[in-house]
Write a protein that holds these residues in place. Structure first.
Motif, PDB file in Angstrom:
ATOM      1  N   MET A 148       2.679 -28.491  42.687  1.00  0.00           N
ATOM      2  CA  MET A 148       3.560 -29.468  42.038  1.00  0.00           C
ATOM      3  C   MET A 148       4.554 -29.997  43.063  1.00  0.00           C
ATOM      4  O   MET A 148       5.206 -29.220  43.757  1.00  0.00           O
ATOM      5  CB  MET A 148       4.311 -28.809  40.878  1.00  0.00           C
ATOM      6  N   THR A 149       4.662 -31.306  43.163  1.00  0.00           N
ATOM      7  CA  THR A 149       5.589 -31.916  44.112  1.00  0.00           C
ATOM      8  C   THR A 149       6.989 -31.925  43.543  1.00  0.00           C
ATOM      9  O   THR A 149       7.198 -32.294  42.385  1.00  0.00           O
ATOM     10  CB  THR A 149       5.153 -33.361  44.430  1.00  0.00           C
ATOM     11  N   ALA A 150       7.973 -31.528  44.365  1.00  0.00           N
ATOM     12  CA  ALA A 150       9.358 -31.529  43.919  1.00  0.00           C
ATOM     13  C   ALA A 150       9.827 -32.962  43.707  1.00  0.00           C
ATOM     14  O   ALA A 150       9.397 -33.880  44.400  1.00  0.00           O
ATOM     15  CB  ALA A 150      10.233 -30.835  44.955  1.00  0.00           C
ATOM     16  N   ASN A 151      10.708 -33.145  42.722  1.00  0.00           N
ATOM     17  CA  ASN A 151      11.324 -34.449  42.528  1.00  0.00           C
ATOM     18  C   ASN A 151      12.242 -34.760  43.697  1.00  0.00           C
ATOM     19  O   ASN A 151      12.954 -33.886  44.190  1.00  0.00           O
ATOM     20  CB  ASN A 151      12.131 -34.465  41.227  1.00  0.00           C
ATOM     21  N   LYS A 152      12.223 -36.008  44.123  1.00  0.00           N
ATOM     22  CA  LYS A 152      13.110 -36.419  45.210  1.00  0.00           C
ATOM     23  C   LYS A 152      14.470 -36.795  44.627  1.00  0.00           C
ATOM     24  O   LYS A 152      14.562 -37.377  43.544  1.00  0.00           O
ATOM     25  CB  LYS A 152      12.528 -37.612  45.950  1.00  0.00           C
ATOM     26  N   ALA A 153      15.519 -36.486  45.385  1.00  0.00           N
ATOM     27  CA  ALA A 153      16.869 -36.867  44.975  1.00  0.00           C
ATOM     28  C   ALA A 153      17.706 -37.172  46.210  1.00  0.00           C
ATOM     29  O   ALA A 153      17.581 -36.511  47.242  1.00  0.00           O
ATOM     30  CB  ALA A 153      17.535 -35.757  44.161  1.00  0.00           C
ATOM     31  N   VAL A 154      18.548 -38.190  46.081  1.00  0.00           N
ATOM     32  CA  VAL A 154      19.525 -38.505  47.118  1.00  0.00           C
ATOM     33  C   VAL A 154      20.849 -37.863  46.725  1.00  0.00           C
ATOM     34  O   VAL A 154      21.263 -37.934  45.558  1.00  0.00           O
ATOM     35  CB  VAL A 154      19.698 -40.031  47.268  1.00  0.00           C
ATOM     36  N   VAL A 155      21.506 -37.206  47.672  1.00  0.00           N
ATOM     37  CA  VAL A 155      22.818 -36.612  47.426  1.00  0.00           C
ATOM     38  C   VAL A 155      23.820 -37.266  48.364  1.00  0.00           C
ATOM     39  O   VAL A 155      23.659 -37.209  49.591  1.00  0.00           O
ATOM     40  CB  VAL A 155      22.811 -35.088  47.654  1.00  0.00           C
ATOM     41  N   ILE A 156      24.839 -37.918  47.801  1.00  0.00           N
ATOM     42  CA  ILE A 156      25.918 -38.450  48.625  1.00  0.00           C
ATOM     43  C   ILE A 156      26.756 -37.258  49.067  1.00  0.00           C
ATOM     44  O   ILE A 156      27.349 -36.549  48.248  1.00  0.00           O
ATOM     45  CB  ILE A 156      26.772 -39.467  47.853  1.00  0.00           C
ATOM     46  N   PHE A 157      26.783 -37.035  50.372  1.00  0.00           N
ATOM     47  CA  PHE A 157      27.361 -35.806  50.911  1.00  0.00           C
ATOM     48  C   PHE A 157      28.440 -36.150  51.937  1.00  0.00           C
ATOM     49  O   PHE A 157      28.158 -36.569  53.045  1.00  0.00           O
ATOM     50  CB  PHE A 157      26.256 -34.961  51.550  1.00  0.00           C
ATOM     51  N   TYR A 204      14.869 -29.689  44.106  1.00  0.00           N
ATOM     52  CA  TYR A 204      14.662 -31.087  44.499  1.00  0.00           C
ATOM     53  C   TYR A 204      14.311 -31.195  45.979  1.00  0.00           C
ATOM     54  O   TYR A 204      14.733 -30.359  46.801  1.00  0.00           O
ATOM     55  CB  TYR A 204      15.940 -31.900  44.251  1.00  0.00           C
ATOM     56  N   GLU A 205      13.556 -32.210  46.308  1.00  0.00           N
ATOM     57  CA  GLU A 205      13.362 -32.596  47.703  1.00  0.00           C
ATOM     58  C   GLU A 205      14.549 -33.490  48.050  1.00  0.00           C
ATOM     59  O   GLU A 205      14.656 -34.622  47.566  1.00  0.00           O
ATOM     60  CB  GLU A 205      12.048 -33.362  47.869  1.00  0.00           C
ATOM     61  N   ILE A 206      15.445 -32.962  48.879  1.00  0.00           N
ATOM     62  CA  ILE A 206      16.758 -33.573  49.069  1.00  0.00           C
ATOM     63  C   ILE A 206      16.794 -34.520  50.258  1.00  0.00           C
ATOM     64  O   ILE A 206      16.296 -34.209  51.347  1.00  0.00           O
ATOM     65  CB  ILE A 206      17.842 -32.484  49.260  1.00  0.00           C
ATOM     66  N   LEU A 253      20.899 -25.971  55.911  1.00  0.00           N
ATOM     67  CA  LEU A 253      20.061 -25.997  54.709  1.00  0.00           C
ATOM     68  C   LEU A 253      18.663 -26.544  54.980  1.00  0.00           C
ATOM     69  O   LEU A 253      17.789 -26.491  54.118  1.00  0.00           O
ATOM     70  CB  LEU A 253      20.726 -26.867  53.634  1.00  0.00           C
ATOM     71  N   LYS A 254      18.513 -27.122  56.187  1.00  0.00           N
ATOM     72  CA  LYS A 254      17.234 -27.726  56.580  1.00  0.00           C
ATOM     73  C   LYS A 254      16.831 -28.848  55.618  1.00  0.00           C
ATOM     74  O   LYS A 254      15.664 -28.966  55.208  1.00  0.00           O
ATOM     75  CB  LYS A 254      16.132 -26.664  56.682  1.00  0.00           C
ATOM     76  N   VAL A 255      17.817 -29.682  55.259  1.00  0.00           N
ATOM     77  CA  VAL A 255      17.536 -30.848  54.427  1.00  0.00           C
ATOM     78  C   VAL A 255      17.667 -32.116  55.269  1.00  0.00           C
ATOM     79  O   VAL A 255      18.423 -32.152  56.247  1.00  0.00           O
ATOM     80  CB  VAL A 255      18.468 -30.938  53.194  1.00  0.00           C
ATOM     81  N   GLN A 256      16.920 -33.128  54.898  1.00  0.00           N
ATOM     82  CA  GLN A 256      16.978 -34.395  55.614  1.00  0.00           C
ATOM     83  C   GLN A 256      18.347 -35.042  55.411  1.00  0.00           C
ATOM     84  O   GLN A 256      18.889 -35.033  54.311  1.00  0.00           O
ATOM     85  CB  GLN A 256      15.868 -35.323  55.137  1.00  0.00           C
ATOM     86  N   LEU A 282      12.770 -44.519  48.611  1.00  0.00           N
ATOM     87  CA  LEU A 282      12.130 -43.211  48.758  1.00  0.00           C
ATOM     88  C   LEU A 282      11.231 -42.854  47.579  1.00  0.00           C
ATOM     89  O   LEU A 282      10.452 -41.898  47.653  1.00  0.00           O
ATOM     90  CB  LEU A 282      13.196 -42.119  48.891  1.00  0.00           C
ATOM     91  N   GLY A 283      11.399 -43.562  46.490  1.00  0.00           N
ATOM     92  CA  GLY A 283      10.707 -43.169  45.265  1.00  0.00           C
ATOM     93  C   GLY A 283      11.439 -42.055  44.542  1.00  0.00           C
ATOM     94  O   GLY A 283      10.838 -41.324  43.752  1.00  0.00           O
ATOM     95  N   ALA A 284      12.738 -41.949  44.787  1.00  0.00           N
ATOM     96  CA  ALA A 284      13.575 -40.953  44.098  1.00  0.00           C
ATOM     97  C   ALA A 284      14.210 -41.611  42.884  1.00  0.00           C
ATOM     98  O   ALA A 284      14.529 -42.804  42.908  1.00  0.00           O
ATOM     99  CB  ALA A 284      14.657 -40.419  45.037  1.00  0.00           C
ATOM    100  N   ASN A 285      14.423 -40.833  41.823  1.00  0.00           N
ATOM    101  CA  ASN A 285      15.002 -41.439  40.624  1.00  0.00           C
ATOM    102  C   ASN A 285      16.366 -40.892  40.264  1.00  0.00           C
ATOM    103  O   ASN A 285      16.885 -41.172  39.182  1.00  0.00           O
ATOM    104  CB  ASN A 285      14.049 -41.311  39.429  1.00  0.00           C
ATOM    105  N   GLN A 286      16.964 -40.123  41.186  1.00  0.00           N
ATOM    106  CA  GLN A 286      18.304 -39.589  40.929  1.00  0.00           C
ATOM    107  C   GLN A 286      19.160 -39.650  42.189  1.00  0.00           C
ATOM    108  O   GLN A 286      18.681 -39.401  43.301  1.00  0.00           O
ATOM    109  CB  GLN A 286      18.236 -38.152  40.423  1.00  0.00           C
TER     110      GLN A 286
END
Length: 220
Positions: free
Chosen positions: A1-10, A28-30, A55-58, A115-119
């Protein structure tokens, strides 16, 4: 199952750091997104980069500092002294950057669509409501209405702590075992946190109310 993509304003601060870690733990794929908008405390961007590396996130840091040609007048971006005192005080209105979150959210939503992210997550909370109109529930609700129709794909603005205090945010982070030495809060970007500006005072209050010690060093 592919993780949902999400953008986080950080931003690199403790609120968005907590939100970022929550989203990671939720699977989430962050895609973390930070902005250099000419803030005097852009030291927070170094902290953001380090936290994302751990965290090894993009992570992207986007330079939009040219907007200061249009939206000056804040002590965070212009040559105006940063007010000291608590966020509830009228003087803290000097730290308002006009339309900041609408601008940042608009870019983050565009990034999410590409990105095809919905959040898109951001760390607005109740402690910001007195001073910052773009952290209030009314703003978030209207932005969600707009972001549902602004593109072919609807994007949701997610604010896990919109109705919670910084005290509650820190409690959630401490329960997750987070290291807040990886965050920067002070509005003055000096070597040590000042301990006097509204951001520092609210942070220190949150640690005190949680019976914990802030790992950052302070000038006072």
């Amino acid at each position: 199952m592919t993780a949902n993509k999400a953008v986080v304003i950080f931003s690199g601060g403790m609120d968005s750091f907590t939100v970022l870690n929550m989203a990671v733990k939720q699977g989430y794929e962050i895609y973390a997104l930070s902005f250099n908008y000419g803030q005097r405390h852009k030291k927070e961007l170094d902290y953001a980069a380090r936290a994302c590396a751990n965290l090894k996130v993009q992570h992207k840091i986007i330079d939009i500092s040219a907007i200061n040609e249009l939206i000056g007048g804040s002590s965070l971006t212009s040559d105006i002294a940063v007010a000291e005192g608590h966020y509830e005080q009228e003087s803290m209105k000097s730290t308002v950057v006009p339309n900041r979150n609408m601008i940042l959210l608009s870019m983050a939503v565009g990034y999410a669509v590409s990105l095809g992210a919905n959040q898109v997550f951001y760390g607005a909370h109740s402690g910001d409501h007195a001073i910052y109109p773009d952290c209030r529930p009314e703003f978030v609700n209207k932005m969600n209405d707009v972001c549902a129709i602004a593109n072919y794909e609807a994007v949701e603005i997610v604010t896990p702590f919109l109705h919670e205090s910084k005290i509650a945010i820190l409690k959630a982070g401490l329960n997750m075992g987070l290291d807040y030495n990886l965050t920067w809060t002070c509005y003055n970007g000096r070597d040590l946190a000042c301990g006097k500006c509204g951001a520092c005072q609210e942070r220190l209050e949150a640690f005190a109310e949680n019976g914990a010690s802030d790992p950052l060093e302070y000038e006072v």
